[in-house]
Design an enzyme around this catalytic site. Structure first.
Site, short mmCIF file in Angstrom:
data_model
loop_
_atom_site.label_atom_id
_atom_site.label_comp_id
_atom_site.label_asym_id
_atom_site.label_seq_id
_atom_site.Cartn_x
_atom_site.Cartn_y
_atom_site.Cartn_z
N LYS A 96 36.90 21.67 42.37
CA LYS A 96 35.79 22.56 41.90
C LYS A 96 34.58 21.73 42.12
O LYS A 96 34.14 21.93 40.30
CB LYS A 96 35.94 23.39 40.59
CG LYS A 96 37.03 24.36 40.40
CD LYS A 96 37.90 25.36 39.57
CE LYS A 96 38.69 26.30 39.69
NZ LYS A 96 39.91 25.48 39.78
O1 LIG Z 1 40.85 27.62 41.81
C1 LIG Z 1 41.67 27.73 41.01
O2 LIG Z 1 43.24 27.28 41.79
C2 LIG Z 1 41.99 28.04 40.48
C3 LIG Z 1 40.29 29.41 40.08
C4 LIG Z 1 40.51 30.35 39.27
O3 LIG Z 1 39.69 31.65 39.16
N1 LIG Z 1 42.21 30.33 37.94
C5 LIG Z 1 43.00 29.46 38.36
O4 LIG Z 1 43.62 29.32 37.36
N2 LIG Z 1 42.94 28.59 39.45
C6 LIG Z 1 43.45 27.48 39.20
O5 LIG Z 1 44.79 27.71 39.67
C7 LIG Z 1 45.95 26.93 38.78
C8 LIG Z 1 46.58 28.13 37.99
O6 LIG Z 1 48.03 27.36 37.44
P1 LIG Z 1 49.00 28.10 36.26
O7 LIG Z 1 48.50 29.43 36.25
O8 LIG Z 1 49.74 27.40 36.04
O9 LIG Z 1 49.98 29.14 38.24
C9 LIG Z 1 45.35 25.93 37.67
O10 LIG Z 1 45.54 24.76 38.79
C10 LIG Z 1 43.96 26.60 37.74
O11 LIG Z 1 43.16 25.38 37.33
#
Ligand SMILES: O=C(O)c1cc(=O)[nH]c(=O)n1[C@@H]1O[C@H](COP(=O)(O)O)[C@@H](O)[C@H]1O
Length: 273
Positions: A96
């Site tokens: 990011k």
């Molecule tokens: O850019 C991302 O991957 C991201 C964007 C977003 O809107 N929401 C989001 O959860 N993420 C990332 O996606 C992953 C979600 O993880 P879990 O919720 O454990 O499946 C994490 O690494 C977050 O930082």
């Protein structure tokens, strides 16, 4: 990796799953803590157990930076392991980033050249000249945050700018950037009701969709309007897969959780492609 190579892998594996490698030392099996590089050893076990049913891995850089130099070493070993052993798999550095042009170029070099990731996530807030340096790299993708999965997405991203919402402006404006064919977008799975609108603006782009699993988003709902003629989706789950168990069966349990999503994807591909 080209978009076409990614699509070929999706069709071959009948999967558009992305596994998030968000490794927290407090959550992995305690036996790893005796090892020289617990994070890399854990990642290697997860990757070896799941590479044939997932098309992408997404280490979130925060989980490596938090451990300083050791964390960076684990990240480098992880990307090198993936590129050496499973070169067909797509890799995403979830960093990011976003800064003025010359700084953006250095971020791009860090993740595309030194670390050799296929793609990096970038925040659009600083505008065109903060994004275009990433787009110059051939066969690399820049994944721009459009509508994120968290509650705070409603603080700014859905605010009206003229007659449009800010995320719509981000999507539309970015299409005019130089080398915009190298763009993908992040859209949260928790925002399934927005996919119809989003596909009107970017019908052909790939969307990275986090928020399935621990955050409660629905794969089926996302696919209803998010799916396009090339699939066009990478669905990420991190905690829901890699922490399915913290016992000795952690890798098998991770595979089982990944398989549940992959089987659902196989069915969707069969019905929609
Ligand atoms: O850019 C991302 O991957 C991201 C964007 C977003 O809107 N929401 C989001 O959860 N993420 C990332 O996606 C992953 C979600 O993880 P879990 O919720 O454990 O499946 C994490 O690494 C977050 O930082």
């Amino acid at each position: 990796m080209t978009t076409q190579q990614l699509v070929e892998q999706i069709v071959k594996k009948k999967s558009f799953l992305c596994i998030g490698l968000d490794v927290d030392l407090a959550k992995i099996p305690a036996t790893f803590l005796q090892e020289e590089d617990p994070i890399f050893s854990f990642n290697k076990a997860i990757i070896d157990a799941t590479h044939d049913i997932t098309v992408a891995y997404k280490p979130n850089i925060a989980f490596y930076e938090a451990y300083g130099l050791k964390g960076w070493t684990s990240l480098k070993k992880t990307i090198d392991y993936l590129n050496a052993n499973y070169p067909e798999v797509y890799t995403i550095a979830d960093a990011k980033r976003g800064d003025i042009g010359n700084t953006a170029t250095m971020y791009a070099k860090a993740f595309f050249e030194d670390m050799a990731f296929d793609s990096v996530t970038v925040a659009p807030y600083m505008g065109k000249d903060s994004v275009e340096p990433f787009l110059e790299f051939e066969n690399k993708h820049t994944i721009l945050l459009a509508l994120t999965s968290n509650k705070g997405a409603f603080d700014y991203q859905t605010q009206k700018v003229g007659d449009k919402e800010l995320y719509q402006v981000v999507l539309e404006t970015s299409k005019s950037y130089k080398n915009s064919e190298n763009l993908m977008y992040v859209v949260g799975a928790t925002k399934a009701e927005y996919f119809k609108e989003i596909r009107k603006i970017v019908p052909d782009s790939f969307l990275l969709v986090p928020g399935v699993g621990a955050q409660g988003g629905s794969l089926k709902d996302v696919c209803e309007f998010g799916f396009n003629s090339q699939v066009g989706l990478l669905i990420n789950s991190s905690r829901g897969i890699i922490y399915a168990s913290n016992g000795t069966d952690f890798a098998e349990r991770a595979r089982e959780e990944a398989l549940v999503l992959q089987k659902e994807m196989e069915e969707i591909i069969k019905n929609k492609l």
